[in-house]
Design a protein around this motif. Structure first.
Motif, short mmCIF file in Angstrom:
data_model
loop_
_atom_site.label_atom_id
_atom_site.label_comp_id
_atom_site.label_asym_id
_atom_site.label_seq_id
_atom_site.Cartn_x
_atom_site.Cartn_y
_atom_site.Cartn_z
N SER A 183 0.81 -1.22 0.00
CA SER A 183 0.00 0.00 0.00
C SER A 183 0.85 1.27 0.00
O SER A 183 0.32 2.37 -0.14
CB SER A 183 -0.93 0.00 1.21
N SER A 184 2.14 1.13 0.16
CA SER A 184 3.06 2.28 0.19
C SER A 184 3.59 2.53 -1.21
O SER A 184 4.00 1.59 -1.90
CB SER A 184 4.22 2.00 1.14
N ASN A 185 3.58 3.78 -1.65
CA ASN A 185 4.05 4.06 -3.00
C ASN A 185 5.53 4.42 -3.07
O ASN A 185 6.07 4.60 -4.16
CB ASN A 185 3.19 5.12 -3.70
N VAL A 186 6.20 4.49 -1.92
CA VAL A 186 7.64 4.72 -1.88
C VAL A 186 8.24 3.74 -0.87
O VAL A 186 7.79 3.68 0.28
CB VAL A 186 7.95 6.18 -1.46
N LYS A 245 20.83 -10.44 1.82
CA LYS A 245 20.11 -10.44 3.09
C LYS A 245 19.55 -9.06 3.39
O LYS A 245 20.30 -8.06 3.39
CB LYS A 245 21.04 -10.89 4.22
N ILE A 246 18.25 -8.98 3.66
CA ILE A 246 17.64 -7.70 4.03
C ILE A 246 18.17 -7.30 5.40
O ILE A 246 18.15 -8.09 6.35
CB ILE A 246 16.10 -7.80 4.05
N THR A 247 18.64 -6.05 5.49
CA THR A 247 19.17 -5.54 6.75
C THR A 247 18.28 -4.45 7.35
O THR A 247 18.40 -4.14 8.53
CB THR A 247 20.58 -4.96 6.56
N GLY A 248 17.43 -3.85 6.52
CA GLY A 248 16.56 -2.79 7.00
C GLY A 248 15.66 -2.31 5.89
O GLY A 248 15.80 -2.73 4.73
N PHE A 249 14.76 -1.39 6.24
CA PHE A 249 13.80 -0.91 5.25
C PHE A 249 13.10 0.34 5.75
O PHE A 249 13.22 0.71 6.92
CB PHE A 249 12.76 -1.99 4.93
N GLY A 250 12.39 0.98 4.86
CA GLY A 250 11.54 2.11 5.19
C GLY A 250 10.50 2.25 4.11
O GLY A 250 10.66 1.70 3.02
N ARG A 251 9.45 2.99 4.40
CA ARG A 251 8.39 3.16 3.42
C ARG A 251 7.74 4.52 3.61
O ARG A 251 7.91 5.16 4.65
CB ARG A 251 7.35 2.05 3.54
N ALA A 252 7.01 4.96 2.60
CA ALA A 252 6.31 6.24 2.68
C ALA A 252 5.05 6.20 1.83
O ALA A 252 4.94 5.41 0.88
CB ALA A 252 7.21 7.38 2.21
N GLN A 293 20.51 5.76 7.88
CA GLN A 293 20.74 7.02 7.16
C GLN A 293 20.62 6.81 5.66
O GLN A 293 20.02 7.63 4.95
CB GLN A 293 22.13 7.57 7.50
N GLN A 294 21.15 5.71 5.14
CA GLN A 294 21.05 5.41 3.71
C GLN A 294 19.59 5.19 3.30
O GLN A 294 19.17 5.63 2.23
CB GLN A 294 21.88 4.18 3.36
N ILE A 295 18.81 4.54 4.16
CA ILE A 295 17.39 4.33 3.87
C ILE A 295 16.66 5.66 3.82
O ILE A 295 15.91 5.93 2.87
CB ILE A 295 16.76 3.38 4.92
N LEU A 343 14.72 7.34 0.62
CA LEU A 343 13.31 7.75 0.64
C LEU A 343 13.16 9.22 0.29
O LEU A 343 12.31 9.60 -0.52
CB LEU A 343 12.70 7.47 2.03
N LEU A 344 14.01 10.07 0.89
CA LEU A 344 13.93 11.50 0.62
C LEU A 344 14.29 11.83 -0.83
O LEU A 344 13.71 12.74 -1.42
CB LEU A 344 14.82 12.28 1.58
N ALA A 345 15.20 11.07 -1.43
CA ALA A 345 15.53 11.27 -2.86
C ALA A 345 14.31 10.96 -3.72
O ALA A 345 14.02 11.67 -4.70
CB ALA A 345 16.71 10.41 -3.26
N GLN A 346 13.58 9.91 -3.35
CA GLN A 346 12.37 9.57 -4.10
C GLN A 346 11.26 10.62 -3.89
O GLN A 346 10.38 10.77 -4.73
CB GLN A 346 11.84 8.20 -3.67
N LEU A 347 11.33 11.33 -2.78
CA LEU A 347 10.32 12.34 -2.44
C LEU A 347 10.84 13.76 -2.65
O LEU A 347 10.26 14.71 -2.14
CB LEU A 347 9.90 12.16 -0.97
#
Length: 139
Positions: A40-43, A52-59, A85-87, A91-95
């Motif tokens: 449901s998140s578009n970002v 291996k997944i180490t982390g994530f974020g969404r917006a 910080q990289q995540i 996200l901010l680059a996409q936004l």
């Protein structure tokens, strides 16, 4: 630590996402709910160390005026290595063209978001159905 970042959830291992949520104490997230919120998140930004997944974020965003960042989570074994910080940067680059980006920090992580350029809002408000979250986050 440099990780690779993906903005796609097509081949995500949902059980690993659940492990990461659990590693930071968010134990009420089952795989079905995790899959639903990410679909449901578009970002999205998923951090990988090799495969291996180490982390994530969404917006969520309207793409013009407003966005809200949620669930920036890094596996407890990968924290304090710059992955969060990289995540956030991804996200901010996409936004980057969105006028206002909101987020709610978990208690104790406010300084992390300050370093990423976020500031407290004068008029921020919320409503929580969960009473313990309301006690933690509302005045």
């Amino acid at each position: 630590m440099k990780v690779s970042l993906s903005n796609c959830i097509e081949d995500v291992e949902w059980s690993r996402m659940k492990e990461i949520y659990c590693s930071v104490g968010w134990k009420k997230h089952d795989e079905e709910k995790i899959k639903k919120v990410f679909q449901s998140s578009n970002v999205v930004a998923i951090a990988y160390d090799k495969n291996k997944i180490t982390g994530f974020g969404r917006a969520l965003s309207d793409g013009v005026f407003n966005a809200a960042i949620y669930d920036v989570v890094v596996d407890e074994h990968y924290q304090n290595k710059g992955i969060g910080q990289q995540i956030i940067e991804n996200l901010l680059a996409q936004l980057k063209n969105v006028s206002c980006v909101h987020l709610v920090s978990t208690s104790g992580n406010e300084e992390f978001y300050r370093k990423a350029g976020f500031r407290k809002m004068k008029t921020g408000m919320a409503r929580y159905l969960n009473l313990s979250l309301a006690k933690e986050y509302l005045e």
